[in-house]
Design a protein around this motif. Structure first.
Motif, PDB file in Angstrom:
ATOM      1  N   LYS A  22       0.898  -1.278   0.002  1.00  0.00           N
ATOM      2  CA  LYS A  22      -0.037   0.169  -0.065  1.00  0.00           C
ATOM      3  C   LYS A  22       0.842   1.151  -0.141  1.00  0.00           C
ATOM      4  CE  LYS A  22      -3.791  -1.908   2.599  1.00  0.00           C
ATOM      5  NZ  LYS A  22      -4.566  -1.874   3.950  1.00  0.00           N
ATOM      6  N   LEU A  23       2.049   1.089   0.543  1.00  0.00           N
ATOM      7  CA  LEU A  23       2.780   2.448   0.961  1.00  0.00           C
ATOM      8  C   LEU A  23       4.010   2.601   0.083  1.00  0.00           C
ATOM      9  CD1 LEU A  23       2.638   2.413   4.936  1.00  0.00           C
ATOM     10  CD2 LEU A  23       1.310   3.867   3.374  1.00  0.00           C
ATOM     11  N   VAL A  24       4.791   1.636  -0.294  1.00  0.00           N
ATOM     12  CA  VAL A  24       6.061   1.883  -0.757  1.00  0.00           C
ATOM     13  C   VAL A  24       5.904   2.460  -2.196  1.00  0.00           C
ATOM     14  CG1 VAL A  24       7.912   0.586  -2.218  1.00  0.00           C
ATOM     15  CG2 VAL A  24       7.022  -0.109   0.131  1.00  0.00           C
ATOM     16  N   GLY A  25       6.634   3.623  -2.452  1.00  0.00           N
ATOM     17  CA  GLY A  25       6.546   4.366  -3.640  1.00  0.00           C
ATOM     18  C   GLY A  25       5.723   5.696  -3.503  1.00  0.00           C
ATOM     19  N   LYS A  26       5.026   5.602  -2.390  1.00  0.00           N
ATOM     20  CA  LYS A  26       4.146   6.848  -2.075  1.00  0.00           C
ATOM     21  C   LYS A  26       4.765   7.641  -1.003  1.00  0.00           C
ATOM     22  CE  LYS A  26       0.008   4.858  -3.758  1.00  0.00           C
ATOM     23  NZ  LYS A  26      -1.680   4.664  -3.597  1.00  0.00           N
TER      24      LYS A  26
END
Length: 80
Positions: A22-26
């Motif tokens: 859900k979170l990596v790269g954001k």
């Protein structure tokens, strides 16, 4: 359907993998969009770890550690 006993037969890394996807790269922000994840939707027990910040080494299995780079983009998510 097989019986799964949490902590014995299940993979506790699964919860970490969910948050990682859900979170990596954001970036973390106030609202959701293509490049931002809303901070209010993070689990209650979390911490954001920046490259220049210090953190304790205590292990808390329910805590989500969110590692961000210098520009605030999430690079890694681990439980503990």
């Amino acid at each position: 359907m097989p019986l799964v006993v949490p902590g014995l037969q299940s993979n506790s890394a699964g919860a970490s993998d969910d948050w990682q996807s859900k979170l990596v790269g954001k970036k973390l922000g106030d609202a959701h969009d293509e490049v931002t994840f809303a901070k209010q939707d993070l689990p209650a027990s979390h911490r954001v770890i920046r490259p220049d910040s210090m953190s304790t080494m205590d292990f808390r299995p329910e805590r989500v550690n969110i590692h961000v780079d210098g520009e605030g983009t999430v690079r890694k998510v681990v439980k503990g």
